[in-house]
Design a protein around this motif. Structure first.
Motif, PDB file in Angstrom:
ATOM      1  N   LEU A 201      30.864  46.657  30.159  1.00  8.34           N
ATOM      2  CA  LEU A 201      32.279  46.527  30.500  1.00  8.34           C
ATOM      3  C   LEU A 201      32.751  45.078  30.380  1.00  8.34           C
ATOM      4  CD1 LEU A 201      32.418  48.902  33.580  1.00  8.34           C
ATOM      5  CD2 LEU A 201      33.822  49.148  31.533  1.00  8.34           C
ATOM      6  N   LEU A 202      31.955  44.159  30.894  1.00  5.74           N
ATOM      7  CA  LEU A 202      32.329  42.744  30.806  1.00  5.74           C
ATOM      8  C   LEU A 202      32.371  42.281  29.354  1.00  5.74           C
ATOM      9  CD1 LEU A 202      30.298  41.297  33.825  1.00  5.74           C
ATOM     10  CD2 LEU A 202      32.733  41.892  33.744  1.00  5.74           C
ATOM     11  N   ASP A 203      31.453  42.787  28.539  1.00  5.61           N
ATOM     12  CA  ASP A 203      31.485  42.459  27.112  1.00  5.61           C
ATOM     13  C   ASP A 203      32.748  43.013  26.450  1.00  5.61           C
ATOM     14  OD1 ASP A 203      29.050  41.169  27.326  1.00  5.61           O
ATOM     15  OD2 ASP A 203      27.875  42.847  26.516  1.00  5.61           O
ATOM     16  N   LEU A 204      33.095  44.259  26.797  1.00  4.36           N
ATOM     17  CA  LEU A 204      34.306  44.869  26.228  1.00  4.36           C
ATOM     18  C   LEU A 204      35.537  44.027  26.540  1.00  4.36           C
ATOM     19  CD1 LEU A 204      34.148  48.743  26.901  1.00  4.36           C
ATOM     20  CD2 LEU A 204      34.265  47.611  24.678  1.00  4.36           C
ATOM     21  N   ALA A 205      35.596  43.512  27.761  1.00  9.37           N
ATOM     22  CA  ALA A 205      36.753  42.737  28.186  1.00  9.37           C
ATOM     23  C   ALA A 205      36.675  41.274  27.764  1.00  9.37           C
ATOM     24  CB  ALA A 205      36.899  42.826  29.708  1.00  9.37           C
ATOM     25  N   GLY A 206      35.565  40.904  27.131  1.00  6.81           N
ATOM     26  CA  GLY A 206      35.430  39.530  26.667  1.00  6.81           C
ATOM     27  C   GLY A 206      35.288  38.520  27.792  1.00  6.81           C
ATOM     28  N   VAL A 207      34.618  38.903  28.868  1.00 11.44           N
ATOM     29  CA  VAL A 207      34.490  38.027  30.036  1.00 11.44           C
ATOM     30  C   VAL A 207      33.404  36.987  29.796  1.00 11.44           C
ATOM     31  CG1 VAL A 207      33.927  37.931  32.489  1.00 11.44           C
ATOM     32  CG2 VAL A 207      35.330  39.803  31.592  1.00 11.44           C
ATOM     33  N   GLY A 208      33.758  35.713  29.964  1.00  6.22           N
ATOM     34  CA  GLY A 208      32.823  34.617  29.770  1.00  6.22           C
ATOM     35  C   GLY A 208      33.257  33.409  30.567  1.00  6.22           C
ATOM     36  N   PRO A 209      32.724  32.238  30.258  1.00  4.49           N
ATOM     37  CA  PRO A 209      33.081  31.019  30.993  1.00  4.49           C
ATOM     38  C   PRO A 209      34.590  30.779  30.988  1.00  4.49           C
ATOM     39  CG  PRO A 209      31.187  30.618  29.573  1.00  4.49           C
ATOM     40  CD  PRO A 209      31.708  31.976  29.210  1.00  4.49           C
ATOM     41  N   GLY A 210      35.149  30.575  32.178  1.00  3.56           N
ATOM     42  CA  GLY A 210      36.557  30.262  32.310  1.00  3.56           C
ATOM     43  C   GLY A 210      37.501  31.439  32.272  1.00  3.56           C
ATOM     44  N   THR A 211      36.995  32.648  32.060  1.00  6.54           N
ATOM     45  CA  THR A 211      37.866  33.822  32.034  1.00  6.54           C
ATOM     46  C   THR A 211      38.491  34.056  33.403  1.00  6.54           C
ATOM     47  OG1 THR A 211      36.508  34.911  30.334  1.00  6.54           O
ATOM     48  CG2 THR A 211      37.969  36.324  31.632  1.00  6.54           C
ATOM     49  N   ALA A 212      39.795  34.271  33.426  1.00  7.03           N
ATOM     50  CA  ALA A 212      40.472  34.711  34.645  1.00  7.03           C
ATOM     51  C   ALA A 212      40.435  36.237  34.652  1.00  7.03           C
ATOM     52  CB  ALA A 212      41.903  34.211  34.675  1.00  7.03           C
ATOM     53  N   LEU A 213      39.647  36.808  35.558  1.00  5.70           N
ATOM     54  CA  LEU A 213      39.379  38.243  35.581  1.00  5.70           C
ATOM     55  C   LEU A 213      40.000  38.880  36.813  1.00  5.70           C
ATOM     56  CD1 LEU A 213      37.879  40.868  34.701  1.00  5.70           C
ATOM     57  CD2 LEU A 213      35.894  40.021  35.991  1.00  5.70           C
ATOM     58  N   LEU A 214      40.717  39.977  36.599  1.00  2.00           N
ATOM     59  CA  LEU A 214      41.208  40.820  37.680  1.00  2.00           C
ATOM     60  C   LEU A 214      40.378  42.089  37.709  1.00  2.00           C
ATOM     61  CD1 LEU A 214      43.248  41.776  39.857  1.00  2.00           C
ATOM     62  CD2 LEU A 214      44.697  42.605  37.970  1.00  2.00           C
ATOM     63  N   GLU A 215      39.775  42.377  38.862  1.00  2.00           N
ATOM     64  CA  GLU A 215      39.053  43.638  39.043  1.00  2.00           C
ATOM     65  C   GLU A 215      39.841  44.498  40.012  1.00  2.00           C
ATOM     66  OE1 GLU A 215      34.668  45.379  40.363  1.00  2.00           O
ATOM     67  OE2 GLU A 215      35.377  43.494  41.228  1.00  2.00           O
ATOM     68  N   ILE A 216      40.214  45.689  39.578  1.00  2.00           N
ATOM     69  CA  ILE A 216      40.942  46.625  40.436  1.00  2.00           C
ATOM     70  C   ILE A 216      39.944  47.660  40.944  1.00  2.00           C
ATOM     71  CG2 ILE A 216      42.805  48.300  40.559  1.00  2.00           C
ATOM     72  CD1 ILE A 216      44.248  46.788  38.403  1.00  2.00           C
ATOM     73  N   GLY A 217      39.632  47.564  42.220  1.00  2.00           N
ATOM     74  CA  GLY A 217      38.617  48.415  42.825  1.00  2.00           C
ATOM     75  C   GLY A 217      37.311  47.652  42.942  1.00  2.00           C
ATOM     76  N   THR A 218      37.072  47.008  44.080  1.00  2.00           N
ATOM     77  CA  THR A 218      35.945  46.087  44.239  1.00  2.00           C
ATOM     78  C   THR A 218      34.606  46.794  44.306  1.00  2.00           C
ATOM     79  OG1 THR A 218      37.389  44.595  45.474  1.00  2.00           O
ATOM     80  CG2 THR A 218      35.024  44.258  45.719  1.00  2.00           C
ATOM     81  N   GLY A 219      34.584  48.005  44.897  1.00  2.00           N
ATOM     82  CA  GLY A 219      33.285  48.555  45.256  1.00  2.00           C
ATOM     83  C   GLY A 219      32.639  47.636  46.277  1.00  2.00           C
ATOM     84  N   TRP A 220      31.343  47.368  46.070  1.00  2.00           N
ATOM     85  CA  TRP A 220      30.648  46.454  46.981  1.00  2.00           C
ATOM     86  C   TRP A 220      30.313  45.130  46.295  1.00  2.00           C
ATOM     87  CZ3 TRP A 220      30.017  51.760  47.407  1.00  2.00           C
ATOM     88  CH2 TRP A 220      30.369  52.323  48.651  1.00  2.00           C
ATOM     89  N   GLY A 221      31.047  44.822  45.207  1.00  2.00           N
ATOM     90  CA  GLY A 221      31.042  43.469  44.693  1.00  2.00           C
ATOM     91  C   GLY A 221      30.102  43.148  43.551  1.00  2.00           C
ATOM     92  N   GLU A 222      29.319  44.118  43.065  1.00  2.00           N
ATOM     93  CA  GLU A 222      28.312  43.783  42.053  1.00  2.00           C
ATOM     94  C   GLU A 222      28.930  43.317  40.744  1.00  2.00           C
ATOM     95  OE1 GLU A 222      24.239  43.240  41.029  1.00  2.00           O
ATOM     96  OE2 GLU A 222      25.230  43.686  42.950  1.00  2.00           O
ATOM     97  N   LEU A 223      30.005  43.968  40.296  1.00  2.00           N
ATOM     98  CA  LEU A 223      30.626  43.547  39.041  1.00  2.00           C
ATOM     99  C   LEU A 223      31.204  42.143  39.166  1.00  2.00           C
ATOM    100  CD1 LEU A 223      32.671  45.665  36.572  1.00  2.00           C
ATOM    101  CD2 LEU A 223      33.575  43.449  37.290  1.00  2.00           C
TER     102      LEU A 223
END
Length: 429
Positions: A201-223
């Motif tokens: 999922l993080l790869d799909l969204a292109g998440v890397g250094p400096g990315t401003a990421l919004l996660e909707i639905g925390t769960g228990w924080g692993e992502l």
């Protein structure tokens, strides 16, 4: 995780809450109320159910005195009279309540439910399906995904007890489909499989250094923890106070507190723009009435050139449309207000209300069946620990039914889980 399918109870049945509100010493729905169906409704239900069961690949035992079915997993109906009355009362939701009450059982519960899921479209005669609007009850207004309703719906399930979820989940506390390398899997392999899912999922969204990421639905924080380890700055929002508390603790213990904020906040109240948005099995809790609002919110919060990675449980479009205005066993007991979308519904809503489009979609429903098997087996093995937390026997049967029911949906292919990449389709110049 959020799950809802097309099973319909009586509109007079109030939602049961498996919490400690009524009795702080014992948590659970307690004794399932007796059925109230009239003799006529019970008789009609019995005729329909007998006819349906006779043509299914099941071995159906009616109090050991009569056999139905074509052979297959055993469905042991111990109290046929009450069983048929419950179905006359509440449609297919009575089937689940009858299991909760111990009126039927099976040594292969998933096998029985998989057969039923395989034949769900034909269990009710077409003539009666066309009259669905007349007999199928609607959801209580309080379960709609308004801001107040959403808080109550999420609290109903996710604020049960962090300790309860920890009993059957793995150490990552991930409550969504894992991604395995092969089957069958062991519980010890779940953490790696959950990380594999998160990393995709993080790869799909292109998440890397400096990315401003919004996660909707925390769960228990692993992502959020894994995104922060990549160098992202994360805002994660949840409506569960229990999850927020534990997620913050886990994030602090992982040394990510300076890069992750966990906010008790409705997705509609988030501000700002983000390079990437990730949401794992949260859309199922939104409700069809609010899908346009949900996707418009994603569109507004996505920075130019950004990417959205969604993981969503989906169901066939025709079944989704039939179920969207009715009230289900899952909604009554497990996930109030939830509805699984279809892929077609996501495409239609995004096209009608946003500039977002599905660019890529990967289905791994068989992996969810395997994930649920491992959860169910661990839950069963730790029944004494569940009891020690104060959850009653009816709750344990309800939860067993929920996990088996969900697993059967994926094993039959009736349910799917998708990872979707959404990007904004910019207007042509």
């Amino acid at each position: 995780m959020s799950l809802s399918t097309s099973h319909s109870p009586s509109p007079s049945s109030p939602p049961a809450r498996a919490t400690a509100a009524a009795d702080p010493g014992r948590r659970g729905p307690g004794t399932v109320r007796p059925p109230r169906a009239s003799r006529l409704r019970a008789t009609v239900a019995e005729r329909l159910v007998r006819h349906a069961l006779a043509g299914l690949p099941l071995r159906v035992s009616l109090a050991g005195a009569e056999q139905l079915g074509l052979g297959g997993p055993l469905l042991d109906i111990r109290d046929p009279a009450t069983f048929f009355r419950r179905i006359g009362d509440d449609g297919l939701i009575g089937f689940g309540e009858s299991y909760m009450a111990g009126e039927w059982d099976s040594p292969d519960l998933v096998g029985v439910l998989t057969v039923l899921a395989d034949h769900v479209a034909t269990l009710i005669p077409p003539s009666l399906q066309r009259l669905r609007g007349l007999w199928a009850p609607r959801r209580p207004a309080g379960q709609l995904g308004t801001q107040e309703g959403a808080r109550d719906n999420i609290s109903h399930h996710y604020d049960l007890s962090n300790e309860l979820f920890a009993l059957f989940l793995d150490d990552t506390l991930s409550y969504s489909a894992a991604l395995f390398r092969g089957f069958p899997a062991e519980h010890a392999l779940l953490p790696a499989a959950q990380h594999r899912k998160i990393d995709r999922l993080l790869d799909l969204a292109g998440v890397g250094p400096g990315t401003a990421l919004l996660e909707i639905g925390t769960g228990w924080g692993e992502l959020a923890i894994r995104a922060a380890a990549r160098g992202a700055r994360v805002l994660s929002v949840t409506l569960s106070g229990e999850q927020q508390e534990l997620a913050r603790r886990r994030i602090r213990d992982a040394g990510c507190e300076d890069r992750v904020e966990v906010r008790l906040c409705d997705y509609r109240d988030v501000d700002g723009q983000y390079d990437a948005i990730v949401s794992v099995e949260m859309i199922e809790a939104v409700g069809a009435e609010f899908w346009p609002v949900y996707f418009r919110t994603l569109d507004r919060r996505l920075a130019p050139g950004g990417k959205i990675a969604l993981q969503a449980i989906t169901m066939p479009d025709d079944r989704m449309r039939a179920a969207r205005k009715t009230y289900t066993w899952i909604q009554k007991y497990i996930f109030p207000g939830g509805l699984l979308p279809s892929v077609e519904a996501v495409e239609e809503v995004t096209a009608a209300h946003t500039a977002l489009r599905i660019e890529r979609r990967d289905d791994f429903g068989t992996h969810y069946a395997e994930t649920l098997r491992l959860w169910r087996e661990r839950f069963t093995e730790r029944a004494a620990d569940v009891d020690a937390l104060g959850f009653d026997a009816t709750f344990r049967r309800m939860w067993t039914f929920y996990l088996a029911y969900s697993e059967a949906g994926f094993r039959s292919g009736y349910l799917h889980v998708q990872q979707m990449l959404l990007t904004r389709q910019e207007p042509a110049r």
